[in-house]
Design a protein around this motif. Structure first.
Motif, mmCIF file in Angstrom:
data_model
loop_
_atom_site.group_PDB
_atom_site.id
_atom_site.type_symbol
_atom_site.label_atom_id
_atom_site.label_comp_id
_atom_site.label_asym_id
_atom_site.label_seq_id
_atom_site.Cartn_x
_atom_site.Cartn_y
_atom_site.Cartn_z
ATOM 1 N N PRO A 122 0.812 -1.236 0.000
ATOM 2 C CA PRO A 122 0.000 0.000 0.000
ATOM 3 C C PRO A 122 0.835 1.270 0.000
ATOM 4 C CG PRO A 122 -0.904 -1.592 1.549
ATOM 5 C CD PRO A 122 0.425 -2.130 1.110
ATOM 6 N N TRP A 123 1.934 1.272 0.758
ATOM 7 C CA TRP A 123 2.806 2.443 0.774
ATOM 8 C C TRP A 123 3.541 2.616 -0.553
ATOM 9 C CZ3 TRP A 123 2.114 5.901 4.394
ATOM 10 C CH2 TRP A 123 1.586 5.500 5.620
ATOM 11 N N LEU A 124 3.888 1.497 -1.175
ATOM 12 C CA LEU A 124 4.538 1.557 -2.481
ATOM 13 C C LEU A 124 3.595 2.152 -3.526
ATOM 14 C CD1 LEU A 124 7.126 0.754 -4.048
ATOM 15 C CD2 LEU A 124 6.034 -1.442 -4.519
ATOM 16 N N LEU A 125 2.344 1.751 -3.482
ATOM 17 C CA LEU A 125 1.351 2.293 -4.406
ATOM 18 C C LEU A 125 1.069 3.763 -4.115
ATOM 19 C CD1 LEU A 125 -1.195 -0.683 -4.548
ATOM 20 C CD2 LEU A 125 0.669 -0.149 -6.135
ATOM 21 N N PHE A 126 0.993 4.099 -2.829
ATOM 22 C CA PHE A 126 0.785 5.500 -2.454
ATOM 23 C C PHE A 126 1.943 6.368 -2.940
ATOM 24 C CE2 PHE A 126 1.484 8.950 0.630
ATOM 25 C CZ PHE A 126 0.298 9.666 0.462
ATOM 26 N N GLY A 127 3.170 5.855 -2.780
ATOM 27 C CA GLY A 127 4.334 6.603 -3.254
ATOM 28 C C GLY A 127 4.326 6.776 -4.764
ATOM 29 N N SER A 128 3.906 5.750 -5.489
ATOM 30 C CA SER A 128 3.841 5.840 -6.954
ATOM 31 C C SER A 128 2.848 6.917 -7.378
ATOM 32 C CB SER A 128 3.444 4.488 -7.549
ATOM 33 O OG SER A 128 4.388 3.490 -7.227
ATOM 34 N N VAL A 129 1.682 6.925 -6.741
ATOM 35 C CA VAL A 129 0.665 7.934 -7.081
ATOM 36 C C VAL A 129 1.132 9.328 -6.686
ATOM 37 C CG1 VAL A 129 -1.689 8.698 -6.619
ATOM 38 C CG2 VAL A 129 -1.215 6.269 -6.902
ATOM 39 N N LEU A 130 1.787 9.439 -5.528
ATOM 40 C CA LEU A 130 2.261 10.741 -5.064
ATOM 41 C C LEU A 130 3.325 11.301 -6.005
ATOM 42 C CD1 LEU A 130 2.152 12.893 -2.853
ATOM 43 C CD2 LEU A 130 3.927 11.630 -1.628
ATOM 44 N N PHE A 131 4.307 10.480 -6.384
ATOM 45 C CA PHE A 131 5.334 10.939 -7.318
ATOM 46 C C PHE A 131 4.729 11.292 -8.670
ATOM 47 C CE2 PHE A 131 8.480 8.676 -4.536
ATOM 48 C CZ PHE A 131 9.235 9.796 -4.234
ATOM 49 N N SER A 132 3.728 10.516 -9.100
ATOM 50 C CA SER A 132 3.059 10.819 -10.369
ATOM 51 C C SER A 132 2.353 12.164 -10.296
ATOM 52 C CB SER A 132 2.059 9.716 -10.713
ATOM 53 O OG SER A 132 2.702 8.461 -10.828
ATOM 54 N N LEU A 133 1.745 12.446 -9.149
ATOM 55 C CA LEU A 133 1.070 13.725 -8.966
ATOM 56 C C LEU A 133 2.067 14.880 -8.994
ATOM 57 C CD1 LEU A 133 -1.559 15.249 -8.360
ATOM 58 C CD2 LEU A 133 -1.128 14.861 -5.918
ATOM 59 N N VAL A 134 3.215 14.687 -8.355
ATOM 60 C CA VAL A 134 4.255 15.725 -8.360
ATOM 61 C C VAL A 134 4.734 15.991 -9.789
ATOM 62 C CG1 VAL A 134 6.616 16.248 -7.636
ATOM 63 C CG2 VAL A 134 5.000 15.260 -6.000
ATOM 64 N N ILE A 135 4.952 14.929 -10.554
ATOM 65 C CA ILE A 135 5.413 15.085 -11.937
ATOM 66 C C ILE A 135 4.361 15.783 -12.785
ATOM 67 C CG2 ILE A 135 5.896 13.768 -14.043
ATOM 68 C CD1 ILE A 135 7.574 11.902 -12.403
ATOM 69 N N SER A 136 3.082 15.458 -12.562
ATOM 70 C CA SER A 136 2.022 16.116 -13.334
ATOM 71 C C SER A 136 1.974 17.613 -13.029
ATOM 72 C CB SER A 136 0.670 15.458 -13.031
ATOM 73 O OG SER A 136 0.255 15.734 -11.701
ATOM 74 N N ILE A 137 2.213 17.978 -11.777
ATOM 75 C CA ILE A 137 2.240 19.406 -11.415
ATOM 76 C C ILE A 137 3.427 20.095 -12.091
ATOM 77 C CG2 ILE A 137 2.538 21.024 -9.503
ATOM 78 C CD1 ILE A 137 1.056 19.021 -7.727
ATOM 79 N N ILE A 138 4.569 19.422 -12.107
ATOM 80 C CA ILE A 138 5.750 19.983 -12.775
ATOM 81 C C ILE A 138 5.494 20.164 -14.266
ATOM 82 C CG2 ILE A 138 8.158 19.536 -13.383
ATOM 83 C CD1 ILE A 138 8.449 18.092 -10.705
#
Length: 310
Positions: free
Chosen positions: A134-150
């Motif tokens: 679950p934390w691995l999936l949360f981290g993947s989504v969080l990093f994806s969100l950061v990249i989308s903002i960038i």
């Protein structure tokens, strides 16, 4: 020239629509079956959690990619306006990154679950992997969100600098050099693709080495072990990942390179494969899972019976 361009654009949209529709149907099936299983059993194992998020990411990735292709080709004057273009590009990056990293997480899960190593760190991962997913999936989504903002910020900054007073909202009228202003986005896309591809390669090599060492120990001790079958099944899945990811990696890199020179025919050929990747890979995952495969075959049989009755 205008007629040829229009005919070519319509052909491209039709092909991409067919691929995106098939891929969305396959991933929607994957999500629906897993959600029904979740409601019935009140729980999901680590593999099913990854597949659920992967199916959701791929469904919305195909949906936003189709919107991008359709409106940029058919209705560019409605699509290339501020801030529609930035928002669609950002959302597309979000689901694309999530797709790549979550599917790479699935390879890592197979490797940790199946491979046998006596390393203390690897043993710790094997014991804790179910809690870490679950934390691995949360981290993947969080990093994806950061990249989308960038991506949104880079796109918005590049466009705002190049829009003049005569076309404050019409991006498609602005003269913007791709290689000058959008090069950071190419770097981000290459980083996401390379990082997920490296995770797949490492997982495949570790699992292959574990299988080779396990078979050698069995031959030495003249023993039979059922874990060899588990190794082989996982190896087949990861090898399919590896082959598809290798091809996808090549086409992504070619797309990034050719997008700077803008040869539209080459980019269309690359896009044909990139749109087929999420659906085709999810179809392999479905037929490699007994529960999903059984449900898929039952649905296909029902559809076939209804067609025959007509």
């Amino acid at each position: 020239q205008q007629s040829n361009l229009t005919s070519y654009g319509i052909t491209a949209v039709v092909i991409i629509t067919l691929e995106a529709s098939a891929g969305m149907w396959i991933n929607a099936f994957l999500v629906c079956v897993l959600c029904m299983s979740w409601l019935k059993n009140k729980t999901l194992n680590s593999n099913e959690k990854i597949l659920l998020l992967l199916g959701c990411s791929r469904f919305w990735h195909l949906c936003t990619s189709w919107v991008y292709s359709f409106f940029s080709t058919i209705y560019p004057n409605y699509f290339f306006v501020h801030p529609v273009f930035q928002l669609v590009s950002s959302v597309q990056s979000l689901f694309n990154c999530s797709d790549l990293w979550v599917s790479a997480s699935l390879c890592v899960l197979y490797c940790v679950k199946i491979a046998n190593f006596r390393n203390s760190f690897f043993i710790y991962l094997k014991v804790k992997i179910d809690r870490m997913v679950p934390w691995l999936l949360f981290g993947s989504v969080l990093f994806s969100l950061v990249i989308s903002i960038i991506v949104y910020n880079i796109t918005d900054t590049a466009l705002c600098k190049n829009l003049n007073s005569t076309c404050q909202r019409c991006i498609w009228k602005a003269n913007i050099r791709t290689e000058d202003h959008f090069f950071p986005i190419f770097i981000i896309a290459a980083f996401v693709t390379v990082s997920s591809f490296i995770a797949v390669i490492i997982s495949a090599l570790l699992l292959l080495f574990s299988l080779w060492r396990h078979k050698r120990n069995m031959q030495t001790n003249s023993m039979k072990d059922l874990s060899v079958d588990a190794h082989i099944r996982a190896m087949k899945s990861i090898l399919s990942f590896f082959i598809i990811y290798s091809t996808n990696f090549i086409f992504v890199i070619l797309t990034l390179i050719y997008s700077m020179t803008d040869p539209i025919h080459a980019l269309f050929l690359f896009s044909v494969f990139l749109y087929a990747f999420p659906g085709f890979h999810s179809l392999i995952l479905i037929f490699s899972n007994p529960k999903l495969e059984k449900t898929m075959l039952r649905i296909l049989q029902c559809v076939k019976c209804k067609v025959c009755m007509r």
